[in-house]
Write a protein that holds these residues in place. Structure first.
Motif, PDB file in Angstrom:
ATOM      1  N   ALA B 133       0.851  -1.368  -0.093  1.00 51.74           N
ATOM      2  CA  ALA B 133      -0.021   0.042  -0.049  1.00 51.74           C
ATOM      3  C   ALA B 133       0.990   1.246   0.040  1.00 51.74           C
ATOM      4  O   ALA B 133       0.636   2.423  -0.749  1.00 51.74           O
ATOM      5  CB  ALA B 133      -1.090   0.068   1.299  1.00 51.74           C
ATOM      6  N   ALA B 134       2.129   1.087   0.620  1.00 47.75           N
ATOM      7  CA  ALA B 134       2.910   2.301   0.829  1.00 47.75           C
ATOM      8  C   ALA B 134       3.667   2.765  -0.633  1.00 47.75           C
ATOM      9  O   ALA B 134       3.976   4.028  -0.913  1.00 47.75           O
ATOM     10  CB  ALA B 134       4.116   2.009   1.781  1.00 47.75           C
ATOM     11  N   LEU B 135       3.518   2.038  -1.711  1.00 54.52           N
ATOM     12  CA  LEU B 135       4.033   2.093  -2.868  1.00 54.52           C
ATOM     13  C   LEU B 135       2.787   2.390  -3.827  1.00 54.52           C
ATOM     14  O   LEU B 135       3.208   3.172  -5.044  1.00 54.52           O
ATOM     15  CB  LEU B 135       4.412   0.641  -3.392  1.00 54.52           C
ATOM     16  N   LYS B 136       1.849   2.904  -3.465  1.00 52.41           N
ATOM     17  CA  LYS B 136       0.729   3.008  -4.412  1.00 52.41           C
ATOM     18  C   LYS B 136       0.673   4.543  -4.675  1.00 52.41           C
ATOM     19  O   LYS B 136       1.059   5.396  -3.504  1.00 52.41           O
ATOM     20  CB  LYS B 136      -0.741   2.651  -3.704  1.00 52.41           C
ATOM     21  N   PRO B 137       0.242   5.220  -5.604  1.00 51.08           N
ATOM     22  CA  PRO B 137       0.193   6.493  -5.691  1.00 51.08           C
ATOM     23  C   PRO B 137      -0.863   7.123  -4.832  1.00 51.08           C
ATOM     24  O   PRO B 137      -1.770   6.677  -4.539  1.00 51.08           O
ATOM     25  CB  PRO B 137      -0.369   6.585  -7.217  1.00 51.08           C
ATOM     26  N   GLY B 138      -0.313   8.403  -4.422  1.00 46.83           N
ATOM     27  CA  GLY B 138      -0.994   8.953  -3.434  1.00 46.83           C
ATOM     28  C   GLY B 138      -1.010   8.538  -1.982  1.00 46.83           C
ATOM     29  O   GLY B 138      -1.434   9.366  -1.138  1.00 46.83           O
ATOM     30  N   ALA B 139      -0.327   7.576  -1.805  1.00 47.41           N
ATOM     31  CA  ALA B 139       0.260   7.277  -0.372  1.00 47.41           C
ATOM     32  C   ALA B 139       0.911   8.234   0.306  1.00 47.41           C
ATOM     33  O   ALA B 139       1.819   8.912  -0.237  1.00 47.41           O
ATOM     34  CB  ALA B 139       0.973   5.991  -0.402  1.00 47.41           C
ATOM     35  N   VAL B 140       0.749   8.749   1.435  1.00 46.70           N
ATOM     36  CA  VAL B 140       1.347   9.516   2.262  1.00 46.70           C
ATOM     37  C   VAL B 140       2.877   9.136   2.308  1.00 46.70           C
ATOM     38  O   VAL B 140       3.270   7.937   2.294  1.00 46.70           O
ATOM     39  CB  VAL B 140       0.999   9.842   3.716  1.00 46.70           C
ATOM     40  N   GLN B 141       3.771  10.278   2.049  1.00 48.64           N
ATOM     41  CA  GLN B 141       5.195   9.947   1.971  1.00 48.64           C
ATOM     42  C   GLN B 141       5.804  10.133   3.602  1.00 48.64           C
ATOM     43  O   GLN B 141       5.797  11.231   4.075  1.00 48.64           O
ATOM     44  CB  GLN B 141       5.777  11.071   1.141  1.00 48.64           C
ATOM     45  N   ILE B 142       6.620   8.873   3.854  1.00 50.92           N
ATOM     46  CA  ILE B 142       6.779   8.882   5.094  1.00 50.92           C
ATOM     47  C   ILE B 142       8.286   9.749   5.347  1.00 50.92           C
ATOM     48  O   ILE B 142       8.610  10.325   6.263  1.00 50.92           O
ATOM     49  CB  ILE B 142       7.165   7.389   5.673  1.00 50.92           C
ATOM     50  N   HIS B 143       9.096   9.725   4.153  1.00 56.03           N
ATOM     51  CA  HIS B 143      10.311  10.394   4.123  1.00 56.03           C
ATOM     52  C   HIS B 143      10.156  11.199   2.787  1.00 56.03           C
ATOM     53  O   HIS B 143       9.692  10.944   1.900  1.00 56.03           O
ATOM     54  CB  HIS B 143      11.597   9.427   3.955  1.00 56.03           C
ATOM     55  N   ALA B 144      11.046  12.136   2.912  1.00 51.15           N
ATOM     56  CA  ALA B 144      11.171  13.267   1.819  1.00 51.15           C
ATOM     57  C   ALA B 144      11.314  12.772   0.444  1.00 51.15           C
ATOM     58  O   ALA B 144      10.961  12.883  -0.838  1.00 51.15           O
ATOM     59  CB  ALA B 144      11.912  14.495   1.742  1.00 51.15           C
ATOM     60  N   GLY B 145      12.010  11.571   0.437  1.00 51.19           N
ATOM     61  CA  GLY B 145      12.614  10.786  -0.864  1.00 51.19           C
ATOM     62  C   GLY B 145      11.576   9.847  -1.241  1.00 51.19           C
ATOM     63  O   GLY B 145      11.847   9.040  -2.277  1.00 51.19           O
ATOM     64  N   GLY B 146      10.568   9.525  -0.565  1.00 50.04           N
ATOM     65  CA  GLY B 146       9.366   8.654  -0.914  1.00 50.04           C
ATOM     66  C   GLY B 146       9.413   7.463  -0.009  1.00 50.04           C
ATOM     67  O   GLY B 146      10.208   7.471   0.748  1.00 50.04           O
ATOM     68  N   ASN B 147       8.612   6.594  -0.404  1.00 51.22           N
ATOM     69  CA  ASN B 147       8.494   5.247   0.585  1.00 51.22           C
ATOM     70  C   ASN B 147       9.255   4.159  -0.113  1.00 51.22           C
ATOM     71  O   ASN B 147       9.371   3.208   0.957  1.00 51.22           O
ATOM     72  CB  ASN B 147       7.060   4.946   0.588  1.00 51.22           C
ATOM     73  N   THR B 148      10.037   4.250  -1.168  1.00 55.38           N
ATOM     74  CA  THR B 148      10.727   3.185  -1.511  1.00 55.38           C
ATOM     75  C   THR B 148      12.373   3.568  -0.936  1.00 55.38           C
ATOM     76  O   THR B 148      12.831   4.478  -1.489  1.00 55.38           O
ATOM     77  CB  THR B 148      10.612   3.041  -2.968  1.00 55.38           C
ATOM     78  N   HIS B 149      12.681   2.584  -0.016  1.00 54.52           N
ATOM     79  CA  HIS B 149      14.087   2.955   0.563  1.00 54.52           C
ATOM     80  C   HIS B 149      15.056   2.411  -0.501  1.00 54.52           C
ATOM     81  O   HIS B 149      16.105   2.990  -0.738  1.00 54.52           O
ATOM     82  CB  HIS B 149      14.283   2.165   1.923  1.00 54.52           C
TER      83      HIS B 149
END
Lengths: 77, 766
Positions: B133-149
């Motif tokens: 779910a974290a990779l879906k478009p529109g998901a809240v961004q946990i870090h500035a660089g996005g949710n894909t570490h």
């Protein structure tokens, strides 16, 4: 004097080439070498001279091989 | 070649003091005037911080210091690879373990009360608890660089061409749990303020020199001013690779200039500490009808929690080991290491290999059944041999023990008698089964950076040697292995060896105790330094005895003439060295062999050296309750020459039980970012009563680059046992396990409605 320097991982931004030959005046320390390359993060890096871990105050000598890398780990046991 | 100490079951050098309780762990330490610390942690799994009020806490009786983010003098972040975890959160919290404030007080009770009095105003944010779910478009961004570490993609050959050649293709989805390390000693320790302005931190960990750098970065201090002592550590299993308490301890000692103790309760340890990555795995595997593997497609979604720590390298290893120890010409291996608002996942014994081994070895079992082949024969047919290209396209030049390990397990009593054993079920509603699985485990830190080590070897005036290697003793027995290898190399009595680990003042930096690397690193570092020191001893003894150097030999207490009765003790030689001005100290260096370049799409891969292990399990499933009992396990580790067989057996015994807990019981359950089980009342671990009968069969394929031929054993011993057990469950009751842990409840449900269908899960997870 000439020393050879290799940066690893993200620190390669300071020099891409492995074993880059650098001319420095005799008597310099590792900190002078870091100045030479404009290395910003001076604390969270590992410096190996001839494969032995040293800190910034280590004196360098002709022919030394310096490796500069970020600490990392892995595995569990 | 025969050895005096190597390969012998030498008793652990720390056995007596640990068995009697005399050993003092870092959390046992106390100093005059010591304060107690507590951490105020987040109340929400994801929220903005709108205000922090510590005024009531500061005035609580006995409170000496309350620190928040402005009190961090250096970089307010830490993390081994990316310093994305705040030391003290300023404006946002990303999981329940986030630290917001620190309290130091005269008593533990006062510190606890003051921490409770800190009020934080939050603005809650949406909580991401599933990496997909974290990779879906529109998901809240946990870090500035996005949710894909980190995203990995490795391809070899042409995977679709491979599937085109296959006679049988199977496709399945797997889910693995968030396992707890469950070390006996939770994270904790003491920090003291030193007169020179420095700090000493006593806290169990797996790399004291790296802790030193992380502390220095946060405190903006010269690392020379920080001493870290982390030996002995009360268990690690990877969970003490990353910082948890060390910076907080150092910060409080720095501000108060007094000794400060912080020791997490089990609940707080679960909340703030590291876990094994929960992974969602998709596997599609193609095979010819003769059993030859031709294609494997793997997609992994790994939940790394709120911060990076070692998530990237862990998931790289998942990719690197996704195909097991097999030749597969066509592969496509993809992974996503994803931020969520769950607890942090990072290093854990096996380091990403356990998850993929469960999936791949289940695939192999399914293939064997569908092909009508013996599962051992299928594995032998595809197993890597020395010189083969592995699925990553990297040639296996070092020792490869897959076939010796598999062959040896085939000769075990349990495997040979499995049909008879299965027929011995004790009650009509109990069914027995035998399962098999095999694995490989990379040793060392892999490609792309030097994996360095070193040893300090010093002859003391009294004739004892000090050996200083920083890799901490975390219970695995490296101290004893170092003593054995040092005594063997220095040709002295083992009683004359004193080993120091885990102390930045007493040992040179030889890296971490992790990646199954400490015996290999330390042993090679001893071997690198000993000849220089021995040469000096020989020179001094020659002068002392009036003999040519080449006429001298070492004996357990000193040196003596080969052809005379003249001898000198180590004490006498040490005195002579001082007289001659010969240094009695050597600092050696060592670098691991490494691949010339990293594999494209997978940073850090490949490793050069691998350990192997095949495990078989006999289980009995109660079809009325769903409970599975593991009755017997046979482990056949191939880890090069065994330095201490008793030590290896201990590792194998513990590893088998740890892998069994992963298969049947253990999972940190999180809902909406909140922990549901934070203590052993609800997080169920195997106990001694659950432990199976366990036989370890050692297969020794000497590794040419290893010290005395050794490789690393610490991790691979816990890996294949998990799918061996789940494959045994299938063998017993015909229920295919694709999600672990398969608790009694899960198994009961599956038996009742056959919801866990043979050959895989029914709901796509990708």
């Amino acid at each position: 004097m000439q020393i050879k320097v290799t940066f690893y991982g993200p620190l390669k931004r300071y020099a891409q080439e492995d074993g880059l030959a650098v001319e420095l005046p005799a008597g310099v320390k590792v900190s002078d070498l870091l100045d030479h390359f404009g290395v910003e993060d001076r604390i969270y890096i590992v410096i190996l001279v001839n494969n032995g871990r040293v800190d910034e105050e280590e004196a360098l000598k002709e022919g030394d091989e310096v490796k500069i890398l970020s600490p990392i780990g892995g595995g569990g046991s | 070649m025969s050895f005096r100490y190597v390969g012998k079951p030498i008793p652990r050098v720390d056995a007596r003091e640990k068995a009697t309780g005399a050993a003092r762990y870092m959390t046992d330490l106390a100093f005059p005037g010591m304060l107690w610390a507590k951490v105020k942690r987040s109340d929400y799994p994801h929220a903005l911080i709108k205000g922090i009020d510590v005024s009531k806490a500061r005035t609580w009786p006995g409170v000496v210091a309350v620190l928040t983010w402005p009190d961090v003098p250096g970089y307010n972040g830490f993390g081994i690879v990316v310093p994305d975890q705040p030391v003290l959160c300023r404006d946002r919290v990303r999981f329940l373990g986030d630290a917001i404030a620190l309290v130091a007080a005269q008593t533990e009770e006062a510190a606890t009360k003051a921490a409770e009095l800190i009020t934080v105003e939050y603005e809650p944010l949406p909580v991401l608890e599933d990496p997909r779910a974290a990779l879906k478009p529109g998901a809240v961004q946990i870090h500035a660089g996005g949710n894909t570490h980190q995203h990995n993609l490795v391809t070899q050959g042409d995977v679709e061409k491979g599937f085109g050649e296959a006679d049988l293709i199977i496709e399945n989805y797997y889910v693995t749990p968030r396992q707890m390390h469950a070390f006996l000693e939770t994270e904790g320790g003491v920090a003291t303020a030193d007169p020179d302005g420095g700090i000493t931190v006593y806290a169990g960990s797996q790399h004291s020199y790296r802790d030193q750098l992380q502390i220095a970065r946060a405190l903006d201090l010269n690392p020379r001013l920080i001493r870290v002592v982390s030996n002995p550590t009360g268990g690690g299993f990877g969970g003490k690779d990353e910082i948890v308490v060390q910076i907080h301890l150092a910060l409080l000692a720095h501000h108060t200039r007094r000794p400060v103790k912080l020791w997490l309760s089990r609940e707080e340890s679960v909340r703030a500490g590291i876990k094994r990555h929960r992974e969602f795995l998709y596997y599609r595997t193609g095979v010819k009808k003769d059993g030859i593997l031709v294609a494997n497609e793997v997609k992994i979604f790994a939940d790394t929690g709120a911060y990076a720590t070692l998530g990237g390298p862990v998931v790289s290893l998942s990719v690197g080991h996704a195909c097991g120890p097999y030749r597969i010409p066509h592969v496509r291996l993809e992974s996503f290491c994803v931020y969520t608002n769950n607890g942090i996942s990072g290093a854990f014994r096996g380091f990403g290999v356990n998850q993929v081994t469960f999936a791949m070895e289940t695939q192999m079992d399914i293939l064997a059944h569908q092909l009508g082949m013996d599962p051992l024969e299928l594995r032998l047919k595809n197993a890597l041999r020395q010189g083969d290209l592995n699925p990553l396209g990297f040639r296996m030049d070092t020792s490869v023990g897959a076939i010796p390990s598999l062959t040896a397990v085939g000769g075990s009593e349990l495997w040979k008698n499995r049909w008879a054993k299965k027929a011995e079920a004790t009650l009509p509603w109990k069914r027995r089964g035998v399962g098999i699985a095999t694995a490989l485990q990379g040793n060392g830190l892999g490609a792309g950076r030097p994996d360095y080590g070193g040893a300090l070897l010093r002859l003391l005036p009294g004739g004892t040697y000090e050996v200083g290697i920083s890799c901490p003793e975390i219970g695995q027995g490296n101290t004893t292995a170092y003593a054995q290898m040092a005594a063997e190399t220095l040709e002295c009595s083992i009683e004359r060896i004193r080993v120091y680990t885990g102390d930045t003042r007493k040992a040179v930096d030889s890296g971490s105790t992790s990646a199954s690397r400490s015996v290999y690193t330390g042993g090679n570092s001893i071997l690198a330094g000993a000849p220089t020191l021995k040469e000096r001893l020989r020179k001094a003894a020659a002068g002392l005895l009036g003999l040519p150097e080449d006429d001298l030999e070492f004996f357990p207490e000193g040196l003596r003439g080969k052809s005379t009765s003249r001898s000198a003790t180590l004490e006498e030689v040490a005195r002579e060295m001082d007289r001659l001005g010969l240094s009695r100290e050597v600092k050696s260096t060592f670098l691991w062999p490494a691949a010339e370049r990293e594999i494209e799409g997978a940073p850090g891969l490949p490793e050069i050296i691998y350990a192997y292990n095949t495990q078989i399990a006999l289980v009995e499933v109660d079809t009325l309750t769903g409970q599975t009992r593991v009755l017997e396990v046979v482990s056949v580790p191939e880890t090069g020459r065994v330095i201490n067989p008793q030590g290896l057996e201990g590792q194998a015994d513990g590893g088998a039980v740890m892998g069994m807990g992963y298969a049947l019981m253990e999972d940190i359950i999180m809902e909406g970012g909140y922990y549901k089980n934070t203590n052993f009342s609800t997080y169920i671990l195997p106990t001694a009563l659950d432990a199976p009968g366990h036989v370890t069969v050692m297969v020794e394929e000497s590794e040419a680059t290893g010290p005395f031929g050794a490789k690393g054993v610490g991790e691979v011993v816990c890996v294949p046992v998990t799918p061996a057990i789940t494959n045994a469950i299938y063998d017993a009751v015909g229920v295919r396990v694709t999600k672990i842990p398969v608790t009694a409840e899960e198994a009961y449900r599956a038996l009742a409605d056959n919801s866990l269908l043979p050959h895989g899960g029914t709901t796509p997870h990708v």
